[in-house]
Motif scaffolding. Structure first.
Motif, mmCIF file in Angstrom:
data_model
loop_
_atom_site.group_PDB
_atom_site.id
_atom_site.type_symbol
_atom_site.label_atom_id
_atom_site.label_comp_id
_atom_site.label_asym_id
_atom_site.label_seq_id
_atom_site.Cartn_x
_atom_site.Cartn_y
_atom_site.Cartn_z
ATOM 1 N N VAL A 289 0.815 -0.931 0.018
ATOM 2 C CA VAL A 289 0.140 0.088 -0.068
ATOM 3 C C VAL A 289 1.073 1.308 0.064
ATOM 4 O O VAL A 289 1.750 1.378 0.991
ATOM 5 N N LEU A 290 0.538 1.910 -1.056
ATOM 6 C CA LEU A 290 1.666 3.510 -1.251
ATOM 7 C C LEU A 290 1.276 4.226 -1.085
ATOM 8 O O LEU A 290 -0.260 4.629 -1.541
ATOM 9 N N TRP A 291 1.465 5.376 0.179
ATOM 10 C CA TRP A 291 0.923 6.935 -0.152
ATOM 11 C C TRP A 291 1.696 7.539 -0.907
ATOM 12 O O TRP A 291 2.641 7.790 -0.987
ATOM 13 N N TRP A 292 0.686 8.197 -1.679
ATOM 14 C CA TRP A 292 1.214 9.387 -2.935
ATOM 15 C C TRP A 292 0.971 10.628 -2.471
ATOM 16 O O TRP A 292 -0.243 11.245 -1.978
ATOM 17 N N ASP A 293 1.715 12.109 -2.828
ATOM 18 C CA ASP A 293 1.350 13.232 -2.983
ATOM 19 C C ASP A 293 1.338 13.139 -4.621
ATOM 20 O O ASP A 293 2.342 13.409 -5.458
ATOM 21 N N ILE A 294 0.281 13.775 -5.098
ATOM 22 C CA ILE A 294 0.425 14.047 -6.401
ATOM 23 C C ILE A 294 1.505 15.005 -7.009
ATOM 24 O O ILE A 294 1.243 14.925 -7.984
ATOM 25 N N ARG A 295 2.010 15.446 -5.891
ATOM 26 C CA ARG A 295 2.009 17.092 -6.740
ATOM 27 C C ARG A 295 3.961 16.351 -7.304
ATOM 28 O O ARG A 295 4.488 16.604 -7.804
ATOM 29 N N LYS A 296 4.165 15.122 -6.352
ATOM 30 C CA LYS A 296 5.320 14.411 -6.882
ATOM 31 C C LYS A 296 4.945 13.018 -6.502
ATOM 32 O O LYS A 296 4.928 12.173 -5.835
ATOM 33 N N LEU A 297 4.653 12.902 -8.159
ATOM 34 C CA LEU A 297 4.489 11.208 -7.917
ATOM 35 C C LEU A 297 5.823 10.507 -8.121
ATOM 36 O O LEU A 297 5.851 8.698 -8.899
ATOM 37 N N SER A 298 7.097 10.893 -7.885
ATOM 38 C CA SER A 298 8.109 10.666 -8.697
ATOM 39 C C SER A 298 8.202 9.128 -7.409
ATOM 40 O O SER A 298 9.120 7.880 -7.999
ATOM 41 N N GLU A 299 8.007 9.713 -6.842
ATOM 42 C CA GLU A 299 7.942 8.159 -5.487
ATOM 43 C C GLU A 299 7.221 8.301 -4.366
ATOM 44 O O GLU A 299 6.701 9.676 -3.867
ATOM 45 N N PRO A 300 7.045 7.617 -4.028
ATOM 46 C CA PRO A 300 5.798 7.434 -3.202
ATOM 47 C C PRO A 300 5.925 8.189 -1.246
ATOM 48 O O PRO A 300 7.258 8.136 -1.828
ATOM 49 N N THR A 301 5.884 8.519 -1.050
ATOM 50 C CA THR A 301 5.789 9.400 0.382
ATOM 51 C C THR A 301 5.630 8.332 1.721
ATOM 52 O O THR A 301 6.320 8.570 2.995
ATOM 53 N N GLU A 302 4.914 6.995 1.223
ATOM 54 C CA GLU A 302 5.490 5.726 2.406
ATOM 55 C C GLU A 302 4.772 4.612 2.113
ATOM 56 O O GLU A 302 4.152 4.742 1.391
ATOM 57 N N THR A 303 4.844 3.580 2.174
ATOM 58 C CA THR A 303 5.224 2.367 2.207
ATOM 59 C C THR A 303 4.478 1.432 2.867
ATOM 60 O O THR A 303 5.071 2.032 4.534
ATOM 61 N N LEU A 304 3.937 0.547 2.763
ATOM 62 C CA LEU A 304 3.299 -0.410 3.505
ATOM 63 C C LEU A 304 3.005 -1.677 2.944
ATOM 64 O O LEU A 304 2.420 -2.120 1.848
#
Lengths: 568, 95
Positions: A289-304
């Motif tokens: 499960v990945l958390w993203w901020d769409i302004r910066k889709l180059s990498e997720p903000t968090e992973t689980l």
């Protein structure tokens, strides 16, 4: 030898009048019956003969060709002026008008029409024929009408290689537009010219999509941003995330990098509630499960990593098929997995291991839908394998209520946004079921066969009246359900609340009993250690031997018994 | 003169929003609205009246259209047809 017959007549006798004479009856041939011939036939007694005296009817089916309707406008311009008068020139037109008004015909006509018109105008002013005469006797007691649903529109995928509708999302706010994600979910079935597009349809124009979204790989999930009706988030078949702004066009504004994305189709992508309105999270069958901020889709903000043993190992992770998030409970989220387990997570947990707050298991197959009840957020609905189950967050061992086992897979489900006891499910035989759990729990209140192909997705419009279901060949059918199923009945909230509480209590009592029984069992062997140990020592090989011996003994006993019975 | 009076009287009735006289060719002879709206009304209502008249006459050739009333949510459009002219009044019925 030729057989000929000559018939001669004298020429003078041609054309003569026929001379008829009367003969008495003469027996020409007399064939007596021959009884010996009767031996060639077999008498049949009785004889069954079916006779029917009725009309001959035939059945014929006719279907008209599908009509493509388009909306067009008409441009009104001035015309009809005689040729010598230019309509733009005020003077000329005024002169023409004045001339016309002087004509006798005009005057007479106007007088006549005037009286007629005045009569009607006065009539209107005196009586309002559309007045509400029986306003007080309002239909407070709405007669119970059987629930029904009507198909109001069908939207077909314009591309030829048909793809499944994987997700439908209504535009927030106005609910006039529908975003539909199309993707062929068959394993490795990429036909060459299968298009990757997903469309946004305007309900007024069901023949042509309003906007085509062109990702680099077909979209499996698609959601409108609930705060901004121009922004959409999409999860692709190859694991990437993309987001669109409909004001900017068809190509995604930004796409996540392939390395940082999922490795499997993104089955769940939901917007989160945040101040910026740009947070979202996604889940996929690769177990993350990945958390993203769409302004910066180059990498997720968090992973689980969805590993319920809490070790964070990707190998043990369960593949996620659905994702759930409720804006009223912003710290909690839920994931439905392929293995039939629901994982409840807590966003605020410090370490990723503690993110997984609890699990609920009970389904036998992948969980295709997971939604919370909009009015009672503690209750959620899961749809998977052949049943739909209702769970309460408090009862961890099993669901509090469930439907019967159907004959076909249940593919999607959602709660009604208006009535807390009503939910919808779709089946793989093309049926849409509407369940009213307050009224009847054994069967759906309404079961409608929408199409012959399996239905793959379902979404209810915010008003609760219109439901869109998508099928495996890309057809989205819009149905309007009868008012009985989308207006809140009086006392419904209380009754539903009471029902859910009752069931939850029942489950808790059962849970408590189970726990007691398990404790008792655990206490018992502590006094009798020898016996369980011995049985534990038997390894599989010995078990096999023992079983084989027993089996053959049984067979021999049977055979002996049989031979004894025969000789006797 | 009398014509003026009649039209003025109609316009002054309660609830009347607009009055128009259109001739058979669609030219607005007399109108209380702006030109573009009048042209729109003229075009649309003329066709509708013709259609209504043909419907009435189809059902009974002895019959003829005397009056046409279209009630909508917002107001009522009344059309008094004639061979050469069309008198159109838009009224807001009393509610």
């Amino acid at each position: 030898m030729e057989i000929t017959y000559t018939y001669t007549r004298k020429r003078s006798e041609f054309g003569r009048h026929c001379n008829f004479t009367d003969w008495p009856a003469r027996v020409t041939v007399d064939i007596p019956p021959d009884p010996s011939m009767a031996d060639n036939f077999v008498p049949q007694d009785p004889v069954d003969v079916a006779i029917q005296h009725s009309y001959d009817m035939s059945e014929h089916e006719v279907n008209t060709a599908r009509l493509q309707a388009e909306s067009r406008g008409v441009n009104h311009t001035e015309g009809g002026w005689p040729r010598d008068i230019n309509p733009q020139e005020q003077e000329q037109t005024a002169r023409f008008r004045k001339k016309l008004e002087k004509e006798e015909n005009y005057i007479n006509t106007i007088m006549h029409l005037g009286t007629l018109m005045e009569h009607c105008v006065r009539q209107n002013n005196t009586i309002n024929i559309y007045e509400e005469y029986f306003g007080e006797e309002e239909m407070a007691e709405v007669e119970y009408e059987p629930p029904s649903a009507k198909i109001i529109n069908v939207i077909r995928d314009p591309n030829i290689p048909k793809r499944t509708t994987t997700r439908i999302s209504w535009q927030p706010g106005t609910s006039e537009k529908l975003a539909v994600a199309y993707c062929s979910l068959e394993f490795q079935s990429n036909v060459e010219d299968m298009s990757f597009d997903s469309y946004i349809w305007d309900l007024v124009k069901p023949n042509k999509p309003e906007l085509a979204l062109k990702p680099s790989s077909p979209l499996v999930s698609l959601e409108y941003n609930p705060k901004d009706s121009y922004v959409l988030l999409g999860g692709c078949y190859n694991g990437q995330m993309a987001y669109w702004d409909t004001r900017k066009g068809e190509l995604p504004v930004e796409v996540s990098t392939v390395e940082a994305s999922h490795r499997d189709p993104v089955y769940g992508a939901i917007w989160l509630q945040s101040k910026t309105g740009t947070d979202c999270f996604s889940a996929s069958t690769d177990g993350q499960v990945l958390w993203w901020d769409i302004r910066k889709l180059s990498e997720p903000t968090e992973t689980l990593v969805l590993d319920i043993t809490r070790k964070g190992l990707l190998e043990n992770a369960l593949g996620a098929v659905t994702l759930e998030f409720e804006p009223t409970l912003p710290t909690k989220f839920m994931v439905g997995t392929e293995q039939g387990i629901i994982i409840a997570g807590n966003r605020k947990a410090k370490s990723p291991l503690e993110k997984i707050a609890g699990t609920y298991s009970g389904h036998l197959g992948p969980i295709y839908a997971l939604t919370r009840n909009p009015l009672y957020p503690k209750i959620f609905l899961t749809v998977g394998d052949w049943t739909a189950r209702i769970w309460s967050e408090e009862a961890k061992e099993s669901s509090i209520m469930w439907t019967k086992y159907h004959l076909s897979y249940l593919t999607d489900g959602c709660w009604s946004t208006v009535r807390p006891a009503v939910f919808f499910t779709t089946r793989s035989d093309g049926t849409l079921d509407v369940w009213d759990f307050l009224f009847k729990q054994n069967d759906p209140s309404l079961s409608l066969k929408v199409c012959n192909e399996p239905l793959s997705s379902l979404r209810l419009q915010d008003t609760g009246r219109v439901v869109a279901c998508g099928s495996k060949v890309g057809t989205v059918t819009l149905l309007e359900i009868s008012s009985g199923l989308c207006t809140l009945q009086r006392n419904e909230k209380n009754m539903v609340n009471a029902m859910f509480e009752r069931e939850t209590k029942r489950e808790k009592i059962l849970e408590a009993r189970h726990r007691e029984m398990r404790l008792k069992e655990r206490d018992k062997p502590e006094g009798q250690e020898a016996v369980p140990e011995k049985t534990a020592m038997e390894n599989p090989q010995e078990v096999l031997e023992r079983v084989r011996k027993e089996f053959f003994e049984e067979i021999e006993a049977e055979m002996r018994r049989k031979t004894r019975a025969e000789t006797q | 003169a009398e014509v003026e009076e009649t039209l003025k009287r109609i316009q002054s009735h309660k609830g009347v929003i607009a009055t128009m006289v259109i001739n058979a060719e669609g030219i607005p002879v007399r109108t209380t609205l702006d030109n573009s709206t009048t042209v729109q009304y003229a075009g649309l209502l003329h066709q509708l009246t013709t259609k209504a008249r043909s419907a009435v006459r189809d059902l009974d050739p002895q019959n003829d259209l005397t009056f046409l009333r279209i009630r909508s949510k917002k107001h009522e459009i009344m059309v008094a047809p004639d061979k050469e002219y069309l008198l159109i009044v838009v009224q807001n019925p009393c509610e």
